[in-house]
Design an enzyme around this catalytic site. Structure first.
Site, PDB file in Angstrom:
ATOM      1  N   GLY A  46       0.832  -1.159   0.095  1.00  0.00           N
ATOM      2  CA  GLY A  46       0.190   0.072  -0.242  1.00  0.00           C
ATOM      3  C   GLY A  46       0.760   1.262  -0.079  1.00  0.00           C
ATOM      4  O   GLY A  46       2.170   1.199   0.289  1.00  0.00           O
ATOM      5  N   GLN A  51       3.026   9.807   2.033  1.00  0.00           N
ATOM      6  CA  GLN A  51       4.382   9.310   1.724  1.00  0.00           C
ATOM      7  C   GLN A  51       5.194   9.765   0.725  1.00  0.00           C
ATOM      8  O   GLN A  51       6.478   9.656   0.742  1.00  0.00           O
ATOM      9  CB  GLN A  51       4.130   7.851   1.663  1.00  0.00           C
ATOM     10  CG  GLN A  51       3.446   7.261   2.991  1.00  0.00           C
ATOM     11  CD  GLN A  51       3.672   5.971   3.114  1.00  0.00           C
ATOM     12  OE1 GLN A  51       2.567   5.165   2.222  1.00  0.00           O
ATOM     13  NE2 GLN A  51       4.425   4.954   3.404  1.00  0.00           N
ATOM     14  N   CYS A  94       5.904  -0.246   7.642  1.00  0.00           N
ATOM     15  CA  CYS A  94       5.408   1.007   6.639  1.00  0.00           C
ATOM     16  C   CYS A  94       6.836   1.482   6.057  1.00  0.00           C
ATOM     17  O   CYS A  94       7.938   1.368   6.427  1.00  0.00           O
ATOM     18  CB  CYS A  94       5.300   2.024   7.918  1.00  0.00           C
ATOM     19  SG  CYS A  94       4.568   3.651   6.910  1.00  0.00           S
ATOM     20  N   LEU A  95       6.628   1.665   4.505  1.00  0.00           N
ATOM     21  CA  LEU A  95       7.826   2.087   3.999  1.00  0.00           C
ATOM     22  C   LEU A  95       8.164   3.244   4.324  1.00  0.00           C
ATOM     23  O   LEU A  95       9.382   3.696   3.979  1.00  0.00           O
ATOM     24  CB  LEU A  95       7.104   2.388   2.402  1.00  0.00           C
ATOM     25  CG  LEU A  95       6.770   0.718   1.645  1.00  0.00           C
ATOM     26  CD1 LEU A  95       6.228   1.458   0.402  1.00  0.00           C
ATOM     27  CD2 LEU A  95       7.775   0.181   1.668  1.00  0.00           C
ATOM     28  N   HIS A 136      -4.345   1.450   7.526  1.00  0.00           N
ATOM     29  CA  HIS A 136      -3.010   1.895   7.618  1.00  0.00           C
ATOM     30  C   HIS A 136      -3.241   3.076   6.889  1.00  0.00           C
ATOM     31  O   HIS A 136      -2.421   4.185   7.092  1.00  0.00           O
ATOM     32  CB  HIS A 136      -2.082   0.855   7.250  1.00  0.00           C
ATOM     33  CG  HIS A 136      -0.599   1.142   7.279  1.00  0.00           C
ATOM     34  ND1 HIS A 136       0.096   0.673   8.044  1.00  0.00           N
ATOM     35  CD2 HIS A 136       0.066   1.747   6.560  1.00  0.00           C
ATOM     36  CE1 HIS A 136       1.454   1.235   7.966  1.00  0.00           C
ATOM     37  NE2 HIS A 136       1.220   1.928   6.740  1.00  0.00           N
ATOM     38  N   GLU A 137      -3.639   2.879   5.565  1.00  0.00           N
ATOM     39  CA  GLU A 137      -3.302   3.972   4.567  1.00  0.00           C
ATOM     40  C   GLU A 137      -4.219   5.249   4.799  1.00  0.00           C
ATOM     41  O   GLU A 137      -3.634   6.363   4.614  1.00  0.00           O
ATOM     42  CB  GLU A 137      -3.624   3.422   3.245  1.00  0.00           C
ATOM     43  CG  GLU A 137      -2.854   2.329   2.552  1.00  0.00           C
ATOM     44  CD  GLU A 137      -1.281   2.687   2.791  1.00  0.00           C
ATOM     45  OE1 GLU A 137      -0.751   3.599   2.914  1.00  0.00           O
ATOM     46  OE2 GLU A 137      -0.550   1.531   3.146  1.00  0.00           O
ATOM     47  N   HIS A 140      -2.528   7.302   7.354  1.00  0.00           N
ATOM     48  CA  HIS A 140      -1.672   8.298   6.572  1.00  0.00           C
ATOM     49  C   HIS A 140      -2.095   9.560   6.203  1.00  0.00           C
ATOM     50  O   HIS A 140      -1.587  10.715   6.512  1.00  0.00           O
ATOM     51  CB  HIS A 140      -0.966   7.718   5.388  1.00  0.00           C
ATOM     52  CG  HIS A 140       0.352   6.700   5.785  1.00  0.00           C
ATOM     53  ND1 HIS A 140       1.359   7.354   6.376  1.00  0.00           N
ATOM     54  CD2 HIS A 140       0.431   5.536   5.559  1.00  0.00           C
ATOM     55  CE1 HIS A 140       2.414   6.135   6.596  1.00  0.00           C
ATOM     56  NE2 HIS A 140       1.699   4.993   6.126  1.00  0.00           N
TER      57      HIS A 140
HETATM   58  O1  GNR Z   1       3.961  -2.689   2.563  1.00  0.00           O
HETATM   59  C1  GNR Z   1       3.297  -2.376   3.471  1.00  0.00           C
HETATM   60  N1  GNR Z   1       2.979  -3.532   4.435  1.00  0.00           N
HETATM   61  C2  GNR Z   1       1.977  -3.575   5.147  1.00  0.00           C
HETATM   62  C3  GNR Z   1       2.061  -4.707   6.353  1.00  0.00           C
HETATM   63  C4  GNR Z   1       1.124  -4.571   7.149  1.00  0.00           C
HETATM   64  C5  GNR Z   1       0.499  -3.804   7.242  1.00  0.00           C
HETATM   65  C6  GNR Z   1       0.246  -2.526   6.658  1.00  0.00           C
HETATM   66  C7  GNR Z   1       1.218  -2.363   5.545  1.00  0.00           C
HETATM   67  S1  GNR Z   1       1.308  -1.158   4.667  1.00  0.00           S
HETATM   68  C8  GNR Z   1       3.058  -1.111   4.068  1.00  0.00           C
HETATM   69  C9  GNR Z   1       3.147   0.088   3.011  1.00  0.00           C
HETATM   70  C10 GNR Z   1       2.850   1.325   3.680  1.00  0.00           C
HETATM   71  O2  GNR Z   1       3.741   1.924   4.391  1.00  0.00           O
HETATM   72  N2  GNR Z   1       1.959   1.761   3.306  1.00  0.00           N
HETATM   73  O3  GNR Z   1       1.612   3.156   4.079  1.00  0.00           O
HETATM   74 NI    NI Z   2       2.756   3.102   5.656  1.00  0.00          NI
END
Ligand code: GNR
Ligand code: NI
Length: 174
Positions: A46, A51, A94-95, A136-137, A140
């Site tokens: 995601g 980001q 999270c990236l 999660h997104e 953000h």
């Molecule tokens: O790549 C991602 N893996 C992930 C694994 C578990 C829960 C959420 C994520 S999102 C993350 C990519 C990211 O930072 N998205 O904002």
């Molecule tokens: Ni993230």
């Protein structure tokens, strides 16, 4: 399409609440396509526009495995309007917080409204990993990171580590 650099904690742009998209036009579709390319390159499941330093409410998600054809999902202005009582726990990463993983408990299923890549209004019932990724997104887009859902002790520890790394990178530039 282009791969764009991903912002890393403690970049203040990761803490801003993003603005809704006015309409889904060609320039927004270009951003969405760059986001997918950047997410695939990382790789991640995601990515939120914030980001990349673009403070608009845009998200992409792709849960396809490496050996499967890509299945990118595009979300403009996503809004959760129902969350299950039942929760589930996933180990999240999270990236923008590379190489840090921790378990987070969230609603196991959510229903959300959004505009798709054509600007058409849609609803989705997200369950399992899709539910976690979408939450999660959307976090953000509100300046919230997954570390905000873990203990303060762990959050402070990882935040300090990333502040230190950022200072080191800054001093190496000189
Ligand atoms: O790549 C991602 N893996 C992930 C694994 C578990 C829960 C959420 C994520 S999102 C993350 C990519 C990211 O930072 N998205 O904002
Ligand atoms: Ni993230």
């Amino acid at each position: 399409m282009a791969i764009r650099p991903i912002l890393i904690l403690p970049d203040p742009r990761l803490r801003v609440a993003c603005e809704p998209v006015a309409k889904v036009d060609d320039s927004l579709r270009k951003l969405m396509d760059d986001m997918v390319e950047t997410m695939h390159d990382a790789p991640g499941i995601g990515l939120a526009a914030s980001q990349l330093g673009i403070l608009q409410r845009v998200v992409v998600i792709d849960l396809a495995k490496k050996d499967e054809p890509p299945q990118p999902l595009f979300f403009a202005n996503p809004e959760i309007f129902w969350s299950s009582e039942e929760t589930s726990i996933y180990e999240e990463g999270c990236l923008s917080i590379p190489e840090y993983y921790e378990e987070v408990e969230r609603p196991g299923s959510v229903r959300a409204r959004f505009l798709d890549r054509d600007g058409a209004p849609r609803e989705i019932l997200a369950e399992g990993l899709l539910s976690t990724a979408l939450q999660h997104e959307i976090d953000h887009l509100n300046g919230v990171l997954f570390i905000d859902h873990i203990s303060k002790l762990k959050r402070d520890r990882v935040t300090k580590k990333f502040i230190k790394q950022a200072k080191l990178r800054e001093s190496e530039k000189a």
